[in-house]
Design a protein around this motif. Sequence first.
Motif, mmCIF file in Angstrom:
data_model
loop_
_atom_site.group_PDB
_atom_site.id
_atom_site.type_symbol
_atom_site.label_atom_id
_atom_site.label_comp_id
_atom_site.label_asym_id
_atom_site.label_seq_id
_atom_site.Cartn_x
_atom_site.Cartn_y
_atom_site.Cartn_z
ATOM 1 N N CYS A 1 0.834 -1.210 0.000
ATOM 2 C CA CYS A 1 0.000 0.000 0.000
ATOM 3 C C CYS A 1 0.870 1.263 0.000
ATOM 4 O O CYS A 1 0.624 2.200 -0.773
ATOM 5 C CB CYS A 1 -0.918 0.024 1.221
ATOM 6 N N ILE A 2 1.886 1.273 0.845
ATOM 7 C CA ILE A 2 2.753 2.445 0.928
ATOM 8 C C ILE A 2 3.558 2.603 -0.359
ATOM 9 O O ILE A 2 3.754 3.716 -0.848
ATOM 10 C CB ILE A 2 3.656 2.368 2.176
ATOM 11 N N GLU A 3 4.003 1.489 -0.934
ATOM 12 C CA GLU A 3 4.731 1.566 -2.198
ATOM 13 C C GLU A 3 3.838 2.144 -3.299
ATOM 14 O O GLU A 3 4.308 2.918 -4.145
ATOM 15 C CB GLU A 3 5.254 0.192 -2.613
ATOM 16 N N ALA A 4 2.581 1.795 -3.299
ATOM 17 C CA ALA A 4 1.646 2.353 -4.288
ATOM 18 C C ALA A 4 1.515 3.864 -4.105
ATOM 19 O O ALA A 4 1.498 4.621 -5.088
ATOM 20 C CB ALA A 4 0.284 1.678 -4.173
ATOM 21 N N ILE A 5 1.456 4.303 -2.857
ATOM 22 C CA ILE A 5 1.385 5.741 -2.581
ATOM 23 C C ILE A 5 2.686 6.413 -3.022
ATOM 24 O O ILE A 5 2.668 7.498 -3.608
ATOM 25 C CB ILE A 5 1.069 6.007 -1.092
ATOM 26 N N GLU A 6 3.802 5.752 -2.796
ATOM 27 C CA GLU A 6 5.102 6.304 -3.217
ATOM 28 C C GLU A 6 5.132 6.460 -4.729
ATOM 29 O O GLU A 6 5.523 7.505 -5.252
ATOM 30 C CB GLU A 6 6.237 5.388 -2.740
ATOM 31 N N TYR A 7 4.719 5.436 -5.435
ATOM 32 C CA TYR A 7 4.693 5.461 -6.896
ATOM 33 C C TYR A 7 3.788 6.595 -7.391
ATOM 34 O O TYR A 7 4.156 7.353 -8.293
ATOM 35 C CB TYR A 7 4.204 4.104 -7.411
ATOM 36 N N ALA A 8 2.626 6.722 -6.797
ATOM 37 C CA ALA A 8 1.677 7.754 -7.215
ATOM 38 C C ALA A 8 2.175 9.157 -6.870
ATOM 39 O O ALA A 8 2.000 10.091 -7.670
ATOM 40 C CB ALA A 8 0.306 7.498 -6.582
ATOM 41 N N THR A 9 2.810 9.330 -5.716
ATOM 42 C CA THR A 9 3.275 10.665 -5.328
ATOM 43 C C THR A 9 4.500 11.112 -6.115
ATOM 44 O O THR A 9 4.813 12.301 -6.112
ATOM 45 C CB THR A 9 3.548 10.763 -3.813
ATOM 46 N N GLN A 10 5.163 10.192 -6.793
ATOM 47 C CA GLN A 10 6.229 10.617 -7.708
ATOM 48 C C GLN A 10 5.623 11.468 -8.822
ATOM 49 O O GLN A 10 6.238 12.416 -9.291
ATOM 50 C CB GLN A 10 6.915 9.408 -8.353
ATOM 51 N N ARG A 11 4.452 11.086 -9.270
ATOM 52 C CA ARG A 11 3.784 11.765 -10.370
ATOM 53 C C ARG A 11 2.877 12.902 -9.901
ATOM 54 O O ARG A 11 2.784 13.927 -10.563
ATOM 55 C CB ARG A 11 2.967 10.760 -11.187
ATOM 56 N N ARG A 12 2.202 12.669 -8.776
ATOM 57 C CA ARG A 12 1.265 13.664 -8.250
ATOM 58 C C ARG A 12 1.412 13.762 -6.736
ATOM 59 O O ARG A 12 0.654 13.150 -5.987
ATOM 60 C CB ARG A 12 -0.170 13.258 -8.593
ATOM 61 N N PRO A 13 2.377 14.531 -6.267
ATOM 62 C CA PRO A 13 2.560 14.660 -4.815
ATOM 63 C C PRO A 13 1.312 15.148 -4.085
ATOM 64 O O PRO A 13 1.092 14.818 -2.921
ATOM 65 C CB PRO A 13 3.693 15.682 -4.679
ATOM 66 N N ASP A 14 0.470 15.895 -4.782
ATOM 67 C CA ASP A 14 -0.719 16.487 -4.167
ATOM 68 C C ASP A 14 -1.765 15.473 -3.718
ATOM 69 O O ASP A 14 -2.704 15.844 -3.011
ATOM 70 C CB ASP A 14 -1.354 17.506 -5.115
ATOM 71 N N ILE A 15 -1.617 14.204 -4.087
ATOM 72 C CA ILE A 15 -2.594 13.231 -3.588
ATOM 73 C C ILE A 15 -2.377 12.935 -2.098
ATOM 74 O O ILE A 15 -3.228 12.370 -1.447
ATOM 75 C CB ILE A 15 -2.609 11.909 -4.387
ATOM 76 N N ALA A 16 -1.222 13.320 -1.580
ATOM 77 C CA ALA A 16 -0.932 13.101 -0.157
ATOM 78 C C ALA A 16 -1.600 14.187 0.676
ATOM 79 O O ALA A 16 -1.369 15.376 0.476
ATOM 80 C CB ALA A 16 0.569 13.105 0.087
ATOM 81 N N THR A 17 -2.407 13.765 1.593
ATOM 82 C CA THR A 17 -3.079 14.676 2.518
ATOM 83 C C THR A 17 -2.282 14.739 3.817
ATOM 84 O O THR A 17 -1.313 14.007 4.000
ATOM 85 C CB THR A 17 -4.492 14.166 2.832
ATOM 86 N N ASP A 18 -2.721 15.586 4.733
ATOM 87 C CA ASP A 18 -2.086 15.640 6.059
ATOM 88 C C ASP A 18 -2.097 14.264 6.714
ATOM 89 O O ASP A 18 -1.100 13.848 7.310
ATOM 90 C CB ASP A 18 -2.831 16.628 6.974
ATOM 91 N N GLY A 19 -3.225 13.568 6.608
ATOM 92 C CA GLY A 19 -3.336 12.239 7.212
ATOM 93 C C GLY A 19 -2.378 11.239 6.592
ATOM 94 O O GLY A 19 -1.795 10.407 7.296
ATOM 95 N N VAL A 20 -2.214 11.309 5.283
ATOM 96 C CA VAL A 20 -1.274 10.415 4.596
ATOM 97 C C VAL A 20 0.141 10.716 5.079
ATOM 98 O O VAL A 20 0.895 9.801 5.426
ATOM 99 C CB VAL A 20 -1.383 10.574 3.061
ATOM 100 N N PHE A 21 0.509 11.984 5.121
ATOM 101 C CA PHE A 21 1.863 12.357 5.555
ATOM 102 C C PHE A 21 2.104 11.918 6.995
ATOM 103 O O PHE A 21 3.161 11.349 7.306
ATOM 104 C CB PHE A 21 2.078 13.863 5.397
ATOM 105 N N ASP A 22 1.139 12.145 7.865
ATOM 106 C CA ASP A 22 1.282 11.737 9.264
ATOM 107 C C ASP A 22 1.463 10.225 9.383
ATOM 108 O O ASP A 22 2.258 9.746 10.195
ATOM 109 C CB ASP A 22 0.067 12.184 10.082
ATOM 110 N N PHE A 23 0.725 9.469 8.585
ATOM 111 C CA PHE A 23 0.864 8.012 8.595
ATOM 112 C C PHE A 23 2.272 7.603 8.165
ATOM 113 O O PHE A 23 2.875 6.699 8.743
ATOM 114 C CB PHE A 23 -0.186 7.369 7.688
ATOM 115 N N MET A 24 2.796 8.261 7.157
ATOM 116 C CA MET A 24 4.138 7.935 6.676
ATOM 117 C C MET A 24 5.182 8.244 7.740
ATOM 118 O O MET A 24 6.098 7.449 7.963
ATOM 119 C CB MET A 24 4.466 8.698 5.388
#
Length: 173
Positions: free
Chosen positions: A50-73
């Motif tokens: 799941c985290i790798e998928a978020i990493e892959y997606a945020t390479q292209r669109r960092p804006d998909i990360a919300t405060d909650g996503v960042f806090d989880f990371m």
Amino acid sequence: MTIAALLADKTTKTKAKTEALAGWLLDGSLPAEELVAFAETAKDADKGTCIEAIEYATQRRPDIATDGVFDFMVGSLAAKAPRVKWESAKVIGNTAHLFPDKLSVAVAGLLVNASHEGTVVRWAAAFALGEILKGHTAQHADFLASIESLAAQEQQNGVRKKYLDAVKKAAKK
């Protein structure tokens, strides 16, 4: 297909699962917060995917990360599983510029991982710390000395290069 069904599918390889999840994130059919909510209670292997998928997606669109996503990371930097640590660090590196007020906690966790026995964990921490340094945050001066010290101590060339490249780029700004 649901997240649980995809991850439970034994006929699909991990890379394909990661790509599918990242695709859902990028096309908007899966909110990043929903994937994080699933990952919070998942086993380490699924959490890493799941985290790798978020990493892959945020390479292209960092804006998909919300405060909650960042806090989880940031919280995941303290996980036991190395894959969870390194994928979380890479997400932080991809999105740090969006969360300048949250970087001091992220830096603390990344500095801990910079001493991890695993080369990939150290490399990912170096990547994220370098991205933060390049962003010229308020704590830049204090942070620069730590990066230079880590570079001097690092035995692996690839990890040391991440630090040194960040120091050079930060000096040019």
